[in-house]
Scaffold this active site. Structure first.
Site, mmCIF file in Angstrom:
data_model
loop_
_atom_site.group_PDB
_atom_site.id
_atom_site.type_symbol
_atom_site.label_atom_id
_atom_site.label_comp_id
_atom_site.label_asym_id
_atom_site.label_seq_id
_atom_site.Cartn_x
_atom_site.Cartn_y
_atom_site.Cartn_z
ATOM 1 N N SER A 36 -0.095 -0.157 10.636
ATOM 2 C CA SER A 36 0.746 1.036 10.791
ATOM 3 C C SER A 36 -0.057 2.315 10.995
ATOM 4 O O SER A 36 0.510 3.351 11.324
ATOM 5 C CB SER A 36 1.736 1.175 9.634
ATOM 6 O OG SER A 36 1.101 1.615 8.469
ATOM 7 N N THR A 42 2.349 -0.413 5.201
ATOM 8 C CA THR A 42 2.712 0.588 4.191
ATOM 9 C C THR A 42 2.121 1.968 4.473
ATOM 10 O O THR A 42 2.648 2.977 4.015
ATOM 11 C CB THR A 42 2.244 0.138 2.790
ATOM 12 O OG1 THR A 42 0.828 -0.032 2.809
ATOM 13 C CG2 THR A 42 2.922 -1.136 2.359
ATOM 14 N N THR A 80 0.118 -5.069 6.675
ATOM 15 C CA THR A 80 -0.560 -6.044 5.811
ATOM 16 C C THR A 80 0.295 -7.281 5.601
ATOM 17 O O THR A 80 -0.206 -8.411 5.586
ATOM 18 C CB THR A 80 -0.862 -5.399 4.442
ATOM 19 O OG1 THR A 80 -1.815 -4.366 4.643
ATOM 20 C CG2 THR A 80 -1.410 -6.401 3.451
#
Ligand code: ASP
Length: 334
Positions: free
Chosen positions: A54, A85, A12
């Site tokens: 991710s 994250t 992000t």
């Protein structure tokens, strides 16, 4: 002035809005340009290793990150990795096994809102990650997020939107970064008397299956792991590690896997306190069936550890004894 390498991998923090949702596009250098406080803190160099959400970071990418960090640390005083994250805790755990005898800081960070968003947490997180890397008293893998310094081996993403997204589970948080930028460590780290050379061992085998139990889970699901070629199975069981032993009794299937030399690890679905198979009969029976207890480890750390162990050995006895070994302690011991 200290030299720190920024390895960017996407997430992000590096994302911009597209017709298809947020997509990582922003480079490491462009992120740093948005944070004037970094000027004069250290000398920064950049490697654009990946540009992935991710969710797409898999064990292949862990190995690529470990190798990039290994190469960098012969030149740099530390490394900051920007990362999505969602699977950052898995990557942090994997790096903790793949990089042995780290004597410099490897700091992962990211954000809940893109760095170009006016309300972003990304600038603060990157700045704090660099502050921790430059401080240099910590060595090893850490996640720096929302002012917290969290050991990579015990990190878990516990919030999908809140800025306070990561916690250290069953292990003390390493420290925090105060509002004035001071890096506060909760325990003063001991300097190694005779530092061992940093080594890279990024071999892994991704053949580990995680099964989360629900009331009514069918035993065939556990058994299928063997026929699908998985080399280890992790069961997220109930409470302290309870596995059903009546009606849809899962233990005969567990037995079959172990007879096939597929180790079965039991952990808990609870976030805190870990598992203990000695308390209830549903845990004692599982232990008698030969499962390994994951104790206080997070599921992220268990998966990374098992994949890494399977990359080192095919020997069932060794896999099971290595699972209980405190590699992180050994890698940090002098
Ligand atoms: N989906 C994003 C990722 O993990 C979420 C984030 O970075 O916060 O790449």
């Amino acid at each position: 002035m200290k030299k720190i390498l920024l390895i960017s991998t996407g997430g992000t923090i590096a994302s911009t809005p597209t017709d298809n949702g947020l997509t990582p596009t922003v480079s490491g250098a462009d992120m740093v340009r948005l944070i004037p406080e970094l000027e004069g803190l250290c000398e920064i160099r950049y490697t654009e290793l990946l540009n992935l959400d991710s969710s797409n970071v898999q064990p292949e990418e862990w190995a690529a990150m470990a190798s990039a960090v290994f190469t960098a640390l012969s030149i740099y005083d530390g490394v900051v990795i920007t990362h999505g994250t969602d699977t950052m805790a898995y990557s942090a755990a994997a790096l903790s096994f793949m990089l042995q005898n780290l004597n410099k800081p490897v700091i992962l960070t990211g954000s809940q809102l893109p760095i170009e968003d006016e309300n972003t947490d990304g600038k603060r997180n990157i700045l704090n990650a660099f502050r921790t890397a430059v401080d240099g008293r910590l060595s090893g893998v850490f996640i720096v997020f929302d002012g917290c310094i969290i050991p990579g081996i015990s990190a878990k993403k516990t919030c999908s939107r809140n800025f306070h997204a990561f916690e250290s589970i069953n292990r003390k948080q390493a420290g925090e970064i105060a509002e004035d930028g001071t890096v506060i460590l909760y325990d003063e780290p001991k300097a190694p008397a005779v530092p061992k050379p940093l080594t890279l061992n990024a071999n892994y085998d991704a053949g580990v299956l995680l099964v989360k139990l629900t009331p009514g889970t069918r035993p065939e699901l556990i058994e299928a792991a063997g026929t699908l070629g998985y080399r280890a199975v992790v069961i997220e069981a109930f409470g302290l590690g309870g596995i059903p032993n009546v009606r849809r009794n899962l233990l005969p299937s567990v037995h079959k896997l172990i007879a096939l030399k597929v180790p079965v690890v039991v952990t808990t679905q609870c976030v805190y306190d870990g598992c203990d198979l000695s308390v209830y009969d549903v845990g004692v029976d599982a232990a008698k069936a030969g499962v390994l207890s994951a104790g206080s480890m997070t599921t992220e750390a268990i998966m990374a550890k098992l994949m890494w162990i399977l990359g080192q050995t095919d020997d069932f006895e060794q896999i099971t004894s290595w699972f209980s070994r405190d590699f992180i302690g050994e890698f940090n011991r002098t």
